[in-house]
Design a protein around this motif. Structure first.
Motif, mmCIF file in Angstrom:
data_model
loop_
_atom_site.group_PDB
_atom_site.id
_atom_site.type_symbol
_atom_site.label_atom_id
_atom_site.label_comp_id
_atom_site.label_asym_id
_atom_site.label_seq_id
_atom_site.Cartn_x
_atom_site.Cartn_y
_atom_site.Cartn_z
ATOM 1 N N ILE A 146 0.770 -1.147 -0.047
ATOM 2 C CA ILE A 146 0.132 -0.067 -0.055
ATOM 3 C C ILE A 146 0.776 1.319 0.096
ATOM 4 C CG2 ILE A 146 -1.751 1.383 1.310
ATOM 5 C CD1 ILE A 146 -2.852 -1.325 2.357
ATOM 6 N N PHE A 147 1.834 1.299 0.848
ATOM 7 C CA PHE A 147 2.975 2.152 0.943
ATOM 8 C C PHE A 147 3.458 2.811 -0.351
ATOM 9 C CE2 PHE A 147 7.136 3.950 1.083
ATOM 10 C CZ PHE A 147 6.909 5.053 1.878
ATOM 11 N N VAL A 150 0.843 4.191 -3.052
ATOM 12 C CA VAL A 150 0.296 5.705 -2.671
ATOM 13 C C VAL A 150 1.545 6.395 -2.960
ATOM 14 C CG1 VAL A 150 -0.667 7.006 -0.804
ATOM 15 C CG2 VAL A 150 -1.522 4.675 -1.137
ATOM 16 N N PHE A 151 2.720 5.975 -2.489
ATOM 17 C CA PHE A 151 3.932 6.877 -2.887
ATOM 18 C C PHE A 151 3.907 7.231 -4.349
ATOM 19 C CE2 PHE A 151 8.179 7.958 -3.571
ATOM 20 C CZ PHE A 151 8.445 8.489 -2.330
ATOM 21 N N THR A 154 1.452 9.610 -5.451
ATOM 22 C CA THR A 154 1.472 10.921 -4.745
ATOM 23 C C THR A 154 2.072 11.602 -5.792
ATOM 24 O OG1 THR A 154 1.008 10.076 -2.765
ATOM 25 C CG2 THR A 154 1.862 12.202 -2.678
ATOM 26 N N VAL A 155 3.268 10.879 -6.064
ATOM 27 C CA VAL A 155 4.237 11.642 -6.961
ATOM 28 C C VAL A 155 3.517 12.071 -8.367
ATOM 29 C CG1 VAL A 155 6.449 11.340 -8.606
ATOM 30 C CG2 VAL A 155 6.309 10.577 -6.038
ATOM 31 N N PRO A 160 -5.703 13.422 -2.984
ATOM 32 C CA PRO A 160 -5.225 12.786 -1.703
ATOM 33 C C PRO A 160 -6.462 12.052 -1.051
ATOM 34 C CG PRO A 160 -4.726 15.071 -1.608
ATOM 35 C CD PRO A 160 -4.952 14.808 -3.054
ATOM 36 N N LEU A 163 -7.114 8.914 -2.560
ATOM 37 C CA LEU A 163 -6.111 8.094 -2.238
ATOM 38 C C LEU A 163 -6.386 7.438 -0.799
ATOM 39 C CD1 LEU A 163 -2.670 9.381 -3.410
ATOM 40 C CD2 LEU A 163 -3.897 7.284 -4.305
ATOM 41 N N ILE A 164 -6.760 8.307 0.112
ATOM 42 C CA ILE A 164 -7.064 7.635 1.442
ATOM 43 C C ILE A 164 -7.987 6.711 1.444
ATOM 44 C CG2 ILE A 164 -8.068 8.459 3.829
ATOM 45 C CD1 ILE A 164 -5.586 9.385 3.933
ATOM 46 N N SER A 167 -6.975 3.435 -0.056
ATOM 47 C CA SER A 167 -6.582 2.320 0.813
ATOM 48 C C SER A 167 -6.967 2.008 1.996
ATOM 49 C CB SER A 167 -5.001 3.302 1.252
ATOM 50 O OG SER A 167 -5.354 4.483 1.613
ATOM 51 N N GLY B 114 -5.274 -0.028 6.512
ATOM 52 C CA GLY B 114 -5.134 0.146 4.889
ATOM 53 C C GLY B 114 -4.626 1.635 4.912
ATOM 54 N N PRO B 117 -0.107 3.057 6.308
ATOM 55 C CA PRO B 117 1.008 3.256 5.386
ATOM 56 C C PRO B 117 0.776 4.171 4.425
ATOM 57 C CG PRO B 117 -0.260 1.083 5.237
ATOM 58 C CD PRO B 117 -0.938 1.744 6.433
ATOM 59 N N ALA B 121 3.119 7.347 3.312
ATOM 60 C CA ALA B 121 3.579 7.414 1.826
ATOM 61 C C ALA B 121 3.325 9.027 1.486
ATOM 62 C CB ALA B 121 2.962 6.575 1.038
ATOM 63 N N MET B 122 2.010 9.635 1.851
ATOM 64 C CA MET B 122 1.804 10.943 1.325
ATOM 65 C C MET B 122 2.429 11.919 2.127
ATOM 66 S SD MET B 122 -2.414 10.226 1.577
ATOM 67 C CE MET B 122 -2.931 11.403 0.629
ATOM 68 N N ALA B 125 6.332 11.370 -0.282
ATOM 69 C CA ALA B 125 6.382 11.381 -1.300
ATOM 70 C C ALA B 125 6.775 12.817 -2.037
ATOM 71 C CB ALA B 125 5.256 10.830 -1.989
#
Lengths: 175, 183
Positions: A146-147, A150-151, A154-155, A160, A163-164, A167, B114, B117, B121-122, B125
């Protein structure tokens, strides 16, 4: 009474030293609220507040003040006191700046101070990310997946809030 | 409509609809304050952003104090700040009161498992893009790394570090200025 004074003083300090806003304030909030002596929140509580702040309107500092104030004192007054505490220093300082706006605009001393604070703010955001990479937030390989997802998202500047939610749904499906 | 009420309602709207906080609020503030109400000019808005970022506290609160002061003096700045903070205050209060009961619910817990993490990341990043945008250079990168390590692993108070860095950069700035004058 003691708890209200303590809430006010702690969040006043957060408002006074919280340069950079948003994520840059996270290590400061964490240092004051999660670490000793107060230990008002657990590490898991803290990350959940950050998550809730992402999904609800308003600044993270205000959100965490309201949440911590309520849970620590068990009353809405605690939330009022903590939120006032975090808003007062910026209110006073920005009032002074607004009043002397023209003088401040080209103030060399302000520029000097901020040239050093800029890298410090980036360092604080990095510190927030580093301290949150712990076993509370990363429980297994699924967390790591998940990390990474989402990383990358986000790039590429995906929304956001979506995305939340995504996840969270992934969490429901996986756990 | 009296000016103060207009001020309150405008910032209430900004506080209500800016999810994500911080920089996510900038476009909405710009549309409401500069384009619709015309309380400040476009150029002033960018200066306001720079000031709001270099002053402590949430950027949105700083922006409301500045605009509120321009429109209605000290009372105006208090009214605008209340407008910005009341929506999030009420929403968080409701969540705080309910979340305690819902935490033990397995579905809520799975949802948060969920999310956790993802939040990390947010935060991590945008770091690279941010350090490029702020143009901090090699020395700045070293300072940023030092701050990150000291805060994350040595438990140094961020408040103390901020104060030390502010004083040190003021001092080196003044020394550099003196040296330039002598040459």
């Amino acid at each position: 009474m003691q708890i209200y004074l303590s809430l006010f003083a702690t969040f006043f300090k957060i408002g006074l030293f919280g340069f950079g806003g948003g994520y840059a304030m996270l290590p400061l909030i964490q240092h004051e609220v999660v670490a000793a002596p107060h230990k008002w929140l657990s590490m898991t509580d803290f990350i959940d507040i950050v998550a809730i702040s992402q999904m609800t309107p308003g600044p993270i500092a205000v959100n965490s003040a309201t949440y911590v104030g309520y849970t620590v004192s068990g009353s809405a007054w605690g939330a009022v006191v903590a939120t006032l505490g975090v808003c007062l220093p910026p209110l006073i300082i920005m009032l002074l700046i607004s009043k002397f706006y023209l003088k401040f605009r080209e103030n060399h001393y302000m520029e000097m101070v901020f040239s050093g604070l800029k890298p410090a703010i980036i360092g604080l955001i990095a510190a927030a990310a580093l301290t949150l990479m712990n076993s509370h937030n990363f429980i297994d390989y699924k967390s790591a997946l998940i990390f990474l997802a989402v990383f990358a998202a986000t790039v590429y500047k995906l929304d956001p809030i979506k995305l939340i939610l995504a996840s969270g749904l992934a969490g429901l499906a996986l756990y | 409509m009296p000016q103060l009420l207009k001020l309150f309602l405008t910032f209430f709207k900004i506080g209500m609809f800016t999810l994500g906080g911080g920089y996510a609020m900038v476009p909405l503030i710009q549309r409401e304050i500069v384009e619709k109400r015309q309380w400040i000019e476009e150029k002033e808005f960018y200066e306001l952003l720079a000031m709001a970022q270099s002053s402590p506290g949430p950027v949105a609160v700083n922006a409301s104090v500045f605009v509120g002061y321009k429109v209605g003096g000290v009372t105006g700045s208090i009214v605008a700040t209340l407008g910005t903070t009341i929506p999030s205050f009420v929403i968080i209060l409701i969540i705080a009161a309910w979340l305690v009961d819902y935490r033990s619910n397995p579905y809520v817990e799975a949802f948060f498992k969920g999310i956790r993490p993802a939040v990390v990341a947010m935060i991590a990043a945008p770091l690279y893009a941010l350090s490029r945008a702020m143009n901090i250079g090699t020395a700045g990168l070293c300072l940023a790394a030092a701050v990150a390590l000291l805060v994350a692993f040595a438990g140094i108070s961020p408040a103390v570090l901020i104060a030390v860095v502010a004083c040190a950069s003021l001092l080196t700035g003044i020394l550099r200025q003196r040296r330039q004058k002598q040459v």
